[in-house]
Design a protein around this motif. Structure first.
Motif, mmCIF file in Angstrom:
data_model
loop_
_atom_site.group_PDB
_atom_site.id
_atom_site.type_symbol
_atom_site.label_atom_id
_atom_site.label_comp_id
_atom_site.label_asym_id
_atom_site.label_seq_id
_atom_site.Cartn_x
_atom_site.Cartn_y
_atom_site.Cartn_z
ATOM 1 N N GLN A 51 1.262 8.668 1.374
ATOM 2 C CA GLN A 51 1.801 10.021 1.245
ATOM 3 C C GLN A 51 2.039 10.552 2.665
ATOM 4 O OE1 GLN A 51 -0.584 12.286 -1.554
ATOM 5 N NE2 GLN A 51 -0.523 10.630 -3.043
ATOM 6 N N TRP A 103 1.015 12.996 4.476
ATOM 7 C CA TRP A 103 -0.128 13.378 5.317
ATOM 8 C C TRP A 103 -0.926 12.169 5.740
ATOM 9 C CZ3 TRP A 103 -4.931 12.125 3.278
ATOM 10 C CH2 TRP A 103 -4.985 11.844 1.902
ATOM 11 N N GLN A 104 -0.797 11.050 5.022
ATOM 12 C CA GLN A 104 -1.585 9.870 5.355
ATOM 13 C C GLN A 104 -0.990 9.090 6.521
ATOM 14 O OE1 GLN A 104 -1.637 8.318 1.271
ATOM 15 N NE2 GLN A 104 -3.860 8.413 1.297
ATOM 16 N N ARG A 124 0.860 -1.178 0.000
ATOM 17 C CA ARG A 124 0.000 0.000 0.000
ATOM 18 C C ARG A 124 0.902 1.235 0.000
ATOM 19 N NH1 ARG A 124 -3.517 0.045 -2.079
ATOM 20 N NH2 ARG A 124 -5.062 -1.269 -1.109
ATOM 21 N N ARG A 132 -7.112 1.909 -5.902
ATOM 22 C CA ARG A 132 -6.624 2.840 -4.868
ATOM 23 C C ARG A 132 -5.288 3.446 -5.286
ATOM 24 N NH1 ARG A 132 -8.570 -1.291 -2.390
ATOM 25 N NH2 ARG A 132 -10.236 -1.080 -0.844
ATOM 26 N N GLY A 173 -9.581 7.493 4.271
ATOM 27 C CA GLY A 173 -8.380 8.327 4.186
ATOM 28 C C GLY A 173 -7.535 8.094 2.937
ATOM 29 N N ARG A 174 -8.020 7.279 1.990
ATOM 30 C CA ARG A 174 -7.286 7.115 0.738
ATOM 31 C C ARG A 174 -7.770 8.157 -0.269
ATOM 32 N NH1 ARG A 174 -3.022 4.383 2.152
ATOM 33 N NH2 ARG A 174 -2.520 4.588 -0.043
ATOM 34 N N ILE A 175 -6.915 8.441 -1.261
ATOM 35 C CA ILE A 175 -7.278 9.396 -2.311
ATOM 36 C C ILE A 175 -8.199 8.719 -3.319
ATOM 37 C CG2 ILE A 175 -6.341 10.744 -4.235
ATOM 38 C CD1 ILE A 175 -3.750 10.945 -2.543
ATOM 39 N N LEU A 195 -11.414 12.454 -1.242
ATOM 40 C CA LEU A 195 -10.901 11.679 -0.109
ATOM 41 C C LEU A 195 -11.964 10.649 0.292
ATOM 42 C CD1 LEU A 195 -8.578 11.627 2.039
ATOM 43 C CD2 LEU A 195 -10.031 13.103 3.430
#
Lengths: 419, 419
Positions: A96, A98-99, A93, B64, B144-146, B140
């Motif tokens: 970034q 901020w994640q 996985r 993802r 919390g994933r983009i 988002l």
């Protein structure tokens, strides 16, 4: 589950083939039983492209927006690396900054780590993910804006994760296969070191060895993170590369571990400076403000006492990178005009180089300096400036003798032999 | 403070010069007294490059990670646009999806908006920032994933922000200067519309007019967001372009507003299909599963009753994009082998095109179909399939007559004249 941090720099992830090659190395460690945190740089050239756009858009750019733009290269590599690992059936996985989150100070473009909470990544490892691919070089400011750590920040990211997650080791994959006793282009006798102490690596990094960024070595030393430098482009195993570690892990250490050099030095001498308390501050404060990185400093002991200089006077010599000479001259001339310093003459010598020997063994062995000066004298190389630290001796010499000096010192300390 | 949303697509921000040009338009609106939310796409070509890398890395990619990689192009443009505005002394700040946050569903690569909380942007406007530059196309997920919204998602982002922030208008800057009665390359009489109703725009978009993405028009209609389509590459003012709005804002509407066409259609006929309840489902379910976008459907009314077909039988005709014909054939043949449908023959006609007239005026005016069929008959154009909706009539004809049909219909409904 034991955990490894593996970091791949820009040339190691320059295209999809190289990302695949790097992913193979990650997969091998997973097969050995490790959970792995992979730190990636941007594909080589990408960050420069982004920096170029920012600088063209806004020469005096807002560092917040600079960071938002420039950090995006690492995000791309992180996603592509996660996909590549998934294709190899390694559950991975991407993350970034901020994640995670990678909490940093708000100093944009030069942020420092505050904390890296483990909860999010630990949860994913617990769910069965074997690899977390983290975008290097970036973090999150307290106000929710993106930060970057400055150039070379991905090495530092790797060490910070290794410290936070108590990794067994932090492997830095790069385009060289380890740390050498000196540059193999200068002498074919240069030998790859199996191990080197943090302090030695720190001196070598600050002396211009480009293998590791100084800050990452400092951080590794503070948290005792075992760092390994090894090649992305060779088959590697657990004994490859060079291990940067605590000196206690280095059984038998030589007195000198390596010879470093820096070609682009300049020597500046202020002749006949008033010798009074505060004179050093008066000279070096304007140099620092002018952006001059002063390296070696020598104040002549010989006092002069001429008729026209009734007080005590001295000469002050310092070195700096050759491309900062003009700045240094301007800073000194401005200070003289402002009346904060006086000098008779400013002499610039741009034909010098610095050669250093580094080794933690110096602490317990006398006579290293004598042996160094003897070796140089035997080659008729004149020493212009000397400076020493606990584990380093540096000399400034004429640039034309630089290679000869490195070779002579490599021989004199028998660096081609293992300890 | 009144608020505008301005959206710039990929060609409008393709390089630093174009970003500057777009920023000038933003600055002008700020000078007129607006707070502005700017939605930007990636520089043109960038998203395709990223998608290419993902597809090369992993043909059946994890959506993802696809989203994490592909969304980065918009982040770069957002930062560069904010810097450009700052250079013009317009206080601006960039926003990535997670920073706003743009909350979406977890459907990666095809996410839908859940909510856009106003607090963060409103606070910055209150601090004196005049422009928020938001990266389009991304959001988002709850975990919390983009996420990304799918292609053309930046238009939808713009409309969603206009709805959430109750914008006075949502201006979509693109490479055309508005919505035309038909494609000017087909007839020089094509006229730019000053206004068009949401419903009409929706039909035109779904008929292949590439000016606005269907989803963005749907969303604008639902929240009554006034959309304006105008050119990035021309000097524009408050009357430029085409306003897409509620039909109540359109004072005097013509019966027909535009003529749309689609060149790459195919017609497939299943000959002698058993006519029984459930037969349509038996035919169209496997087509949908096979990824065939069926458009027009006609079931012949004429019943056949041959000796070898004792029951009631019929012919079933449908149209689909020409590049889906092979899929459609396979779906039908598989269903016949599986015994769920029977037919004597499958006839494919790949030389057809679709021509449609669209207008909200049709609702209150009878005789539009008759006038359309008469215009085509006068040119000896044979109609192969007809399908109608409340505000649209579409016909399938031989492809070689397509341009002629468009010109004839444009003339017949006098579209060159304003209402």
């Amino acid at each position: 589950m034991p955990l490894l941090v593996m970091k791949f720099g820009g040339t190691s992830v320059a295209d999809l083939d190289r990302i695949r090659n790097a992913a193979q190395k990650v997969k091998r460690e997973v097969e050995r039983g490790y959970d792995v945190i992979v730190i990636v740089s941007a594909m080589s050239g990408k960050t420069n492209e982004l920096v170029g756009w920012v600088e063209q858009t806004s020469p005096l750019f807002d560092a917040r927006e600079y960071d938002a733009v420039v950090s995006s290269g690492e995000n791309v590599t992180a996603g592509l690396m996660a996909l590549t690992l998934q294709e190899m059936e390694v559950p991975a996985r991407s993350w970034q900054g901020w994640q995670v989150p990678i909490n940093t100070t708000a100093q944009h473009s030069a942020a420092r780590f505050e904390s890296i909470p483990r909860a999010n990544l630990d949860q994913k490892f617990a769910e069965g993910f074997k690899v977390a691919v983290v975008a290097g070089f970036q973090g999150l400011a307290p106000d929710g804006r993106i930060t970057t750590l400055g150039r070379g920040g991905s090495d530092t990211t790797a060490v910070a994760f290794a410290a936070a997650f108590e990794a067994e080791r932090c492997d830095i994959y790069t385009d060289v296969d380890g740390v050498y006793t000196t540059d193999p282009r200068i002498t074919s006798k240069a030998r790859k070191l199996e191990r080197i102490a943090f302090e030695e690596m720190l001196e070598l990094a600050s002396l211009g060895a480009k293998v590791l960024q100084t800050r990452s070595v400092e951080l590794a030393m503070r948290y005792n993170v075992r760092l390994r430098v090894l090649s992305s482009f060779e088959d590697t195993d657990e004994t490859s590369g060079t291990l940067v570690c605590d000196e206690e892990e280095i059984m038998e250490s030589k007195v000198v571990s390596g010879v470093a050099f820096s070609r682009d030095e300049a020597k500046i001498t202020l002749v006949t400076v008033e010798d009074r308390p505060g004179i050093s501050a008066a000279i070096f404060a304007p140099l620092a403000e002018g952006g001059v990185n002063v390296d070696m400093i020598v104040q002549n002991i010989s006092e002069k006492d001429y008729e026209d200089h009734p007080g005590s006077v001295t000469d002050m010599t310092f070195s700096c990178p050759i491309n900062q000479v003009e700045r240094a001259k301007k800073a000194m001339e401005d200070a003289r005009r402002a009346g904060t310093i006086q000098y008779e003459e400013l002499i610039v010598d741009t034909d010098v180089a610095k050669v250093s020997v580094v080794g933690i063994g110096m602490r317990s062995h006398a006579g290293v300096a004598a042996r160094m000066f003897r070796a140089l004298a035997d080659e008729n190389i004149n020493i212009k400036v000397i400076s020493t630290s606990e584990i380093k001796i540096s000399v400034l010499i004429d640039r034309k003798y630089m290679e000869l000096a490195v070779q002579a010192l490599h021989d004199a300390f028998e660096l081609e032999k293992t300890a």
